[in-house]
Design a protein around this motif. Structure first.
Motif, short mmCIF file in Angstrom:
data_model
loop_
_atom_site.label_atom_id
_atom_site.label_comp_id
_atom_site.label_asym_id
_atom_site.label_seq_id
_atom_site.Cartn_x
_atom_site.Cartn_y
_atom_site.Cartn_z
N ALA A 246 0.83 -1.20 0.00
CA ALA A 246 0.00 0.00 0.00
C ALA A 246 0.87 1.26 0.00
CB ALA A 246 -0.93 -0.01 1.22
N ARG A 247 1.96 1.21 0.73
CA ARG A 247 2.84 2.39 0.76
C ARG A 247 3.54 2.58 -0.58
NH1 ARG A 247 6.36 4.45 5.88
NH2 ARG A 247 7.68 5.97 4.82
N MET A 248 3.90 1.50 -1.25
CA MET A 248 4.49 1.62 -2.59
C MET A 248 3.51 2.30 -3.54
SD MET A 248 6.38 -2.10 -2.99
CE MET A 248 7.22 -1.72 -4.54
N VAL A 249 2.23 1.94 -3.44
CA VAL A 249 1.22 2.56 -4.30
C VAL A 249 1.05 4.03 -3.95
CG1 VAL A 249 -1.19 2.50 -5.02
CG2 VAL A 249 0.04 0.37 -4.68
N ARG A 250 1.04 4.36 -2.67
CA ARG A 250 0.90 5.78 -2.29
C ARG A 250 2.05 6.61 -2.83
NH1 ARG A 250 -0.83 3.39 2.59
NH2 ARG A 250 1.14 3.87 3.67
N ASN A 251 3.25 6.06 -2.81
CA ASN A 251 4.38 6.77 -3.40
C ASN A 251 4.15 7.04 -4.87
OD1 ASN A 251 5.84 6.83 -1.01
ND2 ASN A 251 7.01 5.00 -1.47
N LEU A 252 3.65 6.03 -5.59
CA LEU A 252 3.39 6.19 -7.02
C LEU A 252 2.27 7.20 -7.28
CD1 LEU A 252 3.75 2.48 -8.15
CD2 LEU A 252 5.11 4.41 -9.01
N ILE A 253 1.27 7.19 -6.43
CA ILE A 253 0.19 8.18 -6.57
C ILE A 253 0.75 9.59 -6.48
CG2 ILE A 253 -1.85 9.14 -5.42
CD1 ILE A 253 -2.60 6.21 -4.69
N ALA A 254 1.61 9.83 -5.48
CA ALA A 254 2.20 11.16 -5.33
C ALA A 254 3.05 11.53 -6.53
CB ALA A 254 3.04 11.21 -4.05
N ILE A 255 3.81 10.58 -7.06
CA ILE A 255 4.68 10.84 -8.22
C ILE A 255 3.85 11.20 -9.44
CG2 ILE A 255 6.24 9.72 -9.87
CD1 ILE A 255 7.34 8.12 -7.42
N TYR A 256 2.82 10.41 -9.71
CA TYR A 256 2.02 10.65 -10.93
C TYR A 256 1.10 11.86 -10.79
CZ TYR A 256 3.84 6.59 -13.30
OH TYR A 256 4.68 5.70 -13.93
N ARG A 257 0.72 12.20 -9.56
CA ARG A 257 -0.01 13.46 -9.37
C ARG A 257 0.88 14.64 -9.73
NH1 ARG A 257 -3.29 12.11 -3.87
NH2 ARG A 257 -5.33 11.73 -4.84
N ASN A 258 2.13 14.57 -9.28
CA ASN A 258 3.06 15.64 -9.59
C ASN A 258 3.32 15.74 -11.09
OD1 ASN A 258 4.98 17.70 -8.59
ND2 ASN A 258 6.53 16.33 -9.44
N ARG A 259 3.25 14.62 -11.79
CA ARG A 259 3.44 14.60 -13.24
C ARG A 259 2.15 14.90 -14.00
NH1 ARG A 259 8.13 11.04 -14.52
NH2 ARG A 259 7.05 10.27 -16.36
N GLN A 260 1.07 15.09 -13.23
CA GLN A 260 -0.25 15.43 -13.79
C GLN A 260 -0.76 14.36 -14.77
OE1 GLN A 260 0.03 19.45 -15.33
NE2 GLN A 260 0.14 20.32 -13.28
N GLU A 261 -0.44 13.10 -14.45
CA GLU A 261 -0.96 11.98 -15.25
C GLU A 261 -2.21 11.46 -14.54
OE1 GLU A 261 1.83 9.09 -16.66
OE2 GLU A 261 3.47 10.57 -16.73
N VAL A 262 -3.33 12.13 -14.85
CA VAL A 262 -4.57 11.95 -14.10
C VAL A 262 -5.09 10.52 -14.20
CG1 VAL A 262 -6.96 12.72 -13.87
CG2 VAL A 262 -5.16 14.38 -14.36
N GLU A 263 -5.11 9.94 -15.39
CA GLU A 263 -5.65 8.60 -15.56
C GLU A 263 -4.84 7.57 -14.77
OE1 GLU A 263 -8.49 7.69 -16.95
OE2 GLU A 263 -8.85 9.85 -17.22
N THR A 264 -3.53 7.74 -14.75
CA THR A 264 -2.69 6.82 -13.99
C THR A 264 -2.97 6.95 -12.50
OG1 THR A 264 -0.97 6.91 -15.69
CG2 THR A 264 -0.31 6.11 -13.52
N VAL A 265 -3.17 8.18 -12.03
CA VAL A 265 -3.50 8.40 -10.62
C VAL A 265 -4.81 7.70 -10.27
CG1 VAL A 265 -4.18 10.13 -8.91
CG2 VAL A 265 -2.21 10.55 -10.40
N HIS A 266 -5.81 7.84 -11.12
CA HIS A 266 -7.10 7.20 -10.85
C HIS A 266 -6.94 5.68 -10.78
CE1 HIS A 266 -9.53 10.86 -12.51
NE2 HIS A 266 -9.05 11.06 -11.30
N ARG A 267 -6.16 5.13 -11.69
CA ARG A 267 -5.93 3.69 -11.68
C ARG A 267 -5.22 3.27 -10.39
NH1 ARG A 267 -8.08 -0.43 -14.57
NH2 ARG A 267 -8.07 1.00 -16.37
N LEU A 268 -4.22 4.03 -9.98
CA LEU A 268 -3.48 3.70 -8.76
C LEU A 268 -4.36 3.82 -7.52
CD1 LEU A 268 -0.10 5.39 -9.68
CD2 LEU A 268 -0.36 2.98 -9.05
N LEU A 269 -5.26 4.77 -7.52
CA LEU A 269 -6.19 4.90 -6.40
C LEU A 269 -7.06 3.65 -6.27
CD1 LEU A 269 -7.22 8.65 -6.78
CD2 LEU A 269 -6.01 7.65 -4.83
N ARG A 270 -7.44 3.08 -7.40
CA ARG A 270 -8.21 1.83 -7.36
C ARG A 270 -7.34 0.69 -6.85
NH1 ARG A 270 -10.41 3.90 -12.25
NH2 ARG A 270 -9.30 2.41 -13.59
#
Length: 282
Positions: A246-270
Motif C-alpha cells: 500500500a505504501r508503494m502505491v501511495r508513493n506512485l500516486i504522489a509521483i504521478y499526481r506531480n506529473r499530472q498523469e490523471v488517468e494513472t493516478v485514478h488507476r493507482l487509487l483503485r
C-alpha cells in the motif's frame, strides 16, 4: 462466427466514428467485452493512424482492467505475497515485467549470500556481510539525483538499474533475505522506510537508501520529534506485506499526481483501495 464476434468486428470497424458520443459508447462496449475484443483490436493496429491510436488506447484499458483483477486476486489473502504484488505493480507501466525472470536474479543473489554467511558466528557478522554484499558488491543504492522517477518504484527496473527509493530497495533486501530465512523486516517510519535485522525491539536498524548504514534507534526518535511528528510506538513496528504494498502505491500516486498523469493516478487509487482493504475485517 458467433454473434459476439460479429458485434466486435462491427464495433472495431466503427473506430473511425467522428461523433464523440458514439465513439465513447463504442469504446466502453469494447472495454466491456474485454479479452474477446483483443485480437480484433490488435488487427486494427497499423491501419489508418486514427483507428490504430484508438485501438491501442482501448487495448491498454483492457490490459489495465485485467491487471486490476490480478491485483485483487493477489491481495485477497490475509497476508498477500510481497514479491507477486510488487511485480504486478510494475506491470502498470511495464507489461512485460515477469516475476519469473526477476525471481531468478533474486534466487542468484540469495544463493551467493547464503554461501557468504554459511559459517558466520553471530548476527552482527551476518548483517555486515549482507550489507556489504547487497550495497557494495551488488551495488544497490538510493537514487537521490532523480528521486521521483517512477522507475525507482517499479521492482523490475530497480533490479535492472540497481537504484531506487528506500522502500523499493528495502523490498529487494527483504525478497533476498526471505529466500534464506534471514530475519529482516520493513520499518515504515514517516517520510522514510528502513530495514530491521531481528524482529524484537533490540533489532538492528539499517537504511537501505544510504548503503545499508546502521542507524541508532534513539537518533531516529529524536529526528521525528525535531520534525514535529508526534511519536507513536507503532512507527518502529515491522510492516506487513499489505502495508508495504500500500505504501508503494501511495508513493506512485504522489509521483504521478506531480506529473499530472490523471488517468494513472485514478488507476493507482483503485489499486490502493484493493490493497489497503484487509479481507479479514470484511
Amino acid at each position: 462466427m458467433s454473434s459476439e464476434e460479429r458485434q466486435i468486428r462491427s464495433l472495431v470497424l466503427l473506430l473511425s466514428e467522428d461523433d464523440p458520443l458514439q465513439r465513447e459508447l463504442i469504446r466502453k462496449r469494447l472495454i466491456e467485452l474485454g479479452e474477446a475484443a483483443v485480437p480484433h483490436l490488435q488487427r486494427a493496429l497499423g491501419h489508418n493512424t486514427r483507428d490504430s491510436d484508438r485501438a491501442a488506447e482501448i487495448l491498454e484499458e483492457i490490459r489495465l482492467n485485467q491487471l486490476e483483477h490480478k491485483i485483487a486476486s493477489s491481495v485477497a489473502a490475509e497476508d498477500p505475497d510481497l514479491e507477486e504484488g510488487a511485480f504486478l505493480l510494475a506491470q502498470l507501466k511495464y507489461p512485460e515485467a515477469k516475476q519469473k525472470n526477476s525471481g531468478m536474479l533474486l534466487d542468484r543473489m540469495a544463493g551467493d549470500l547464503k554461501e557468504r554467511i554459511r559459517s558466520l558466528p553471530d548476527r552482527r557478522s551476518i548483517l555486515e556481510v549482507t550489507r556489504h554484499y547487497l550495497y557494495v558488491e551488488e551495488g544497490f543504492r538510493g537514487n537521490a539525483r532523480t528521486y521521483y522517477d517512477p522507475d525507482n518504484s517499479f521492482l523490475n527496473r530497480v533490479l535492472e538499474r540497481k537504484t531506487g527509493i528506500p522502500i523499493s530497495l528495502a523490498v529487494v533486501t527483504l525478497l533476498v533475505a526471505r529466500r534464506i530465512s534471514l530475519p529482516f523486516y520493513g520499518i515504515g517510519i514517516p517520510g522514510h522506510f528502513l530495514l530491521q535485522y531481528g524482529k524484537n525491539a533490540d533489532g538492528i536498524l539499517i537504511d537501505p537508501f544510504n548503503g545499508g548504514n546502521v542507524l541508532d534507534r534513539d537518533d531516529i526518535v529524536r529526528s521525528l520529534i525535531s520534525r514535529g511528528i508526534p511519536l507513536q510506538s507503532s512507527f518502529l513496528n515491522p510492516a506487513g506485506n499489505r502495508e508495504i504494498l500500500a505504501r508503494m502505491v501511495r508513493n506512485l500516486i504522489a509521483i504521478y499526481r506531480n506529473r499530472q498523469e490523471v488517468e494513472t493516478v485514478h488507476r493507482l487509487l483503485r489499486f490502493h483501495a484493493l490493497i489497503a482493504q484487509d479481507p479479514s475485517s470484511a
